[in-house]
Design an enzyme around this catalytic site. Structure first.
Site, PDB file in Angstrom:
ATOM      1  N   LYS A  53       0.822  -1.221   0.000  1.00  0.00           N
ATOM      2  CA  LYS A  53       0.000   0.000   0.000  1.00  0.00           C
ATOM      3  C   LYS A  53       0.846   1.256   0.000  1.00  0.00           C
ATOM      4  O   LYS A  53       0.400   2.308  -0.427  1.00  0.00           O
ATOM      5  CB  LYS A  53      -0.945   0.008   1.207  1.00  0.00           C
ATOM      6  N   LYS A  72      -4.268  -9.607  -8.117  1.00  0.00           N
ATOM      7  CA  LYS A  72      -5.435 -10.038  -7.335  1.00  0.00           C
ATOM      8  C   LYS A  72      -6.663  -9.211  -7.726  1.00  0.00           C
ATOM      9  O   LYS A  72      -6.534  -8.025  -7.989  1.00  0.00           O
ATOM     10  CB  LYS A  72      -5.079  -9.810  -5.862  1.00  0.00           C
ATOM     11  N   LYS A 131     -10.824  -4.325  -4.717  1.00  0.00           N
ATOM     12  CA  LYS A 131     -11.720  -3.166  -4.742  1.00  0.00           C
ATOM     13  C   LYS A 131     -11.014  -1.955  -5.320  1.00  0.00           C
ATOM     14  O   LYS A 131     -11.660  -1.048  -5.836  1.00  0.00           O
ATOM     15  CB  LYS A 131     -12.140  -2.808  -3.301  1.00  0.00           C
TER      16      LYS A 131
HETATM   17  P1  TYM Z   1     -10.989  -7.490   3.099  1.00  0.00           P
HETATM   18  O1  TYM Z   1     -12.133  -6.651   3.503  1.00  0.00           O
HETATM   19  O2  TYM Z   1      -9.932  -6.899   2.239  1.00  0.00           O
HETATM   20  O3  TYM Z   1     -11.487  -8.784   2.352  1.00  0.00           O
HETATM   21  C1  TYM Z   1     -12.518  -9.573   2.906  1.00  0.00           C
HETATM   22  C2  TYM Z   1     -12.277 -11.045   2.642  1.00  0.00           C
HETATM   23  O4  TYM Z   1     -12.213 -11.289   1.225  1.00  0.00           O
HETATM   24  C3  TYM Z   1     -11.022 -11.991   0.934  1.00  0.00           C
HETATM   25  N1  TYM Z   1     -10.560 -11.566  -0.400  1.00  0.00           N
HETATM   26  C4  TYM Z   1     -10.273 -12.414  -1.397  1.00  0.00           C
HETATM   27  N2  TYM Z   1     -10.340 -13.764  -1.457  1.00  0.00           N
HETATM   28  C5  TYM Z   1      -9.998 -14.334  -2.636  1.00  0.00           C
HETATM   29  N3  TYM Z   1      -9.597 -13.626  -3.734  1.00  0.00           N
HETATM   30  C6  TYM Z   1      -9.533 -12.273  -3.709  1.00  0.00           C
HETATM   31  N4  TYM Z   1      -9.165 -11.591  -4.791  1.00  0.00           N
HETATM   32  C7  TYM Z   1      -9.872 -11.618  -2.499  1.00  0.00           C
HETATM   33  N5  TYM Z   1      -9.931 -10.304  -2.125  1.00  0.00           N
HETATM   34  C8  TYM Z   1     -10.347 -10.306  -0.832  1.00  0.00           C
HETATM   35  C9  TYM Z   1     -10.048 -11.597   2.013  1.00  0.00           C
HETATM   36  O5  TYM Z   1      -9.005 -12.533   2.140  1.00  0.00           O
HETATM   37  C10 TYM Z   1     -10.945 -11.549   3.221  1.00  0.00           C
HETATM   38  O6  TYM Z   1     -11.131 -12.849   3.752  1.00  0.00           O
HETATM   39  N6  TYM Z   1      -8.161  -7.546   7.189  1.00  0.00           N
HETATM   40  C11 TYM Z   1      -9.326  -8.116   6.573  1.00  0.00           C
HETATM   41  C12 TYM Z   1     -10.591  -7.912   7.361  1.00  0.00           C
HETATM   42  C13 TYM Z   1     -10.504  -8.358   8.784  1.00  0.00           C
HETATM   43  C14 TYM Z   1     -10.541  -9.682   9.258  1.00  0.00           C
HETATM   44  C15 TYM Z   1     -10.482  -9.583  10.679  1.00  0.00           C
HETATM   45  C16 TYM Z   1     -10.616 -10.937   8.645  1.00  0.00           C
HETATM   46  C17 TYM Z   1     -10.421  -7.530   9.863  1.00  0.00           C
HETATM   47  N7  TYM Z   1     -10.417  -8.264  11.011  1.00  0.00           N
HETATM   48  C18 TYM Z   1     -10.474 -10.714  11.469  1.00  0.00           C
HETATM   49  C19 TYM Z   1     -10.614 -12.053   9.450  1.00  0.00           C
HETATM   50  C20 TYM Z   1     -10.546 -11.948  10.845  1.00  0.00           C
HETATM   51  C21 TYM Z   1      -9.512  -7.471   5.214  1.00  0.00           C
HETATM   52  O7  TYM Z   1      -9.057  -6.388   4.957  1.00  0.00           O
HETATM   53  O8  TYM Z   1     -10.301  -8.167   4.380  1.00  0.00           O
END
Ligand code: TYM
Length: 344
Positions: free
Chosen positions: A114, A207, A210
């Site tokens: 980032k 990947k 968003k």
């Molecule tokens: P976030 O909001 O970026 O993404 C949410 C979930 O989607 C998965 N993901 C993907 N899986 C497969 N292919 C992709 N291209 C892809 N893009 C996103 C992410 O792996 C995630 O599971 N830090 C986390 C949110 C979080 C969290 C937590 C997760 C905060 N606290 C505690 C688990 C436990 C995040 O930014 O996910």
């Protein structure tokens, strides 16, 4: 001590949910409900580590909660809520900020990605400390299983490091309080299946995310059937026909990605998909994938629209979930405060 199995996962309400979020996370939340008590959180406190318009944040928070439920999460049998309602997340995150080391945070690849080529000095302090809030989310509930996509693996390793360091640093105090010395569990990531890393439809080396500037790179959960079909038909591919075995996908990232998406959407494996489509060209496979994606995603989108038409009902189940989450969270924090030495 064996910890009571419990599932926790979260998604940020920042921008719109895409197929990666669905296949990597939400879809996999659903079957876990049969086996374990689950908490599925909308992590609004994580979202504000980068600027969010307040109105957009409110909308996106409700939309993520609606997506959970539309995909099959049961907010009555399990817990669905937004993070900021359970203030203990922030309290434990602060304590973890004092357990985790600067070096651990600066080695996080997401932080490095980032801030690559940008002025890290201008990022929020919250963005840097973000993984320690994530560890707090998980450990507040002593969660044992965390279903996420591949990109979260390093954050989960850090969660284990924080748990371990807390257990060690406070070992004598934990014992003095008569508590089990293994106070926090070493949580297992649950990263499995054919689509734990869904790639951009425009570039198989990136990947699906968003933040990609191209709309064509991702399928949104709220896309109309027409848009879904168009994006799949325009997806970048190579000129070869599909192989008959998974081995043949090596070195073909775009083909591997589309076959993985098909397998995940149809609850099969890449092997099964190639048994069916091996030897066929994109002219046959892409329309089949588009039909499958529309058939699986459209019911979810329409249920999300129905739920979003009544935001008060979403707020009500999130408030109810938060109340139940708070009870578990407060029980953990009562012990943590005593362990750390806070006078109450
Ligand atoms: P976030 O909001 O970026 O993404 C949410 C979930 O989607 C998965 N993901 C993907 N899986 C497969 N292919 C992709 N291209 C892809 N893009 C996103 C992410 O792996 C995630 O599971 N830090 C986390 C949110 C979080 C969290 C937590 C997760 C905060 N606290 C505690 C688990 C436990 C995040 O930014 O996910």
């Amino acid at each position: 001590m064996a910890f009571t199995p419990r599932v926790f996962s979260g998604i940020q309400p920042s921008g719109t949910l895409h197929l990666g979020n669905y296949l990597g996370a939400i879809k996999r939340f659903v079957p876990l409900q049969q086996q374990y008590p689950c908490l599925y959180c909308v992590v609004d406190m994580h979202a504000i580590t980068v600027w969010q318009e307040p109105d957009a944040l409110r909308h996106a928070t409700r939309e993520v909660a609606a997506a959970y439920v539309a995909a099959g999460v049961d907010p009555k049998a399990h817990i669905v809520y937004n993070q900021s309602r359970v203030i203990q997340h922030a309290e434990l995150a602060w304590i973890f900020n004092c357990v985790a080391r600067m070096g651990w945070m600066s080695r996080m690849t997401q932080w490095k990605d980032k801030t690559a080529g940008k002025n890290a000095e201008a990022e929020s302090l919250g963005l840097f400390a973000y993984p320690s809030l994530m560890a707090a989310d998980i450990l507040l509930y002593k969660a044992t299983h965390v279903p996420v996509g591949e990109d979260q693996k390093q954050h989960l390793e850090l969660t284990r490091d924080i748990a371990q360091k807390f257990n060690n640093d406070f070992g004598p105090s934990i014992r003095e309080q008569g508590l089990d010395p293994e106070f926090f569990p070493l949580t297992e990531p649950v990263i499995a299946g054919p689509a734990t890393r869904v790639m951009s439809l425009r570039d198989g080396s990136k990947k699906m995310s968003k933040s990609d500037p191209s709309d064509q790179s991702r399928i949104l959960l709220t896309d109309e059937p027409d848009a879904i079909a168009k994006k799949i038909k325009r997806a970048t591919t190579d000129p070869e026909a599909l192989p008959s075995e998974v081995e043949g996908l090596k070195g073909r990232p775009e083909a591997d990605n589309l076959v993985g998406i098909y397998a995940a959407l149809s609850d099969t494996t890449k092997d099964d998909v190639l048994k069916q489509f091996g030897g066929q060209g994109w002219g046959a496979f892409k329309p089949a994938l588009a039909d499958l994606a529309v058939a699986k995603l459209e019911p979810i989108a329409s249920e999300m629209r129905r739920l979003m038409a009544d935001p008060a009902s979403i707020d009500a189940f999130m408030a109810d979930g938060a109340e139940r989450a708070s009870e578990i969270a407060e029980a953990t924090m009562k012990d943590v405060r005593r362990i750390v030495g806070f006078v109450r």
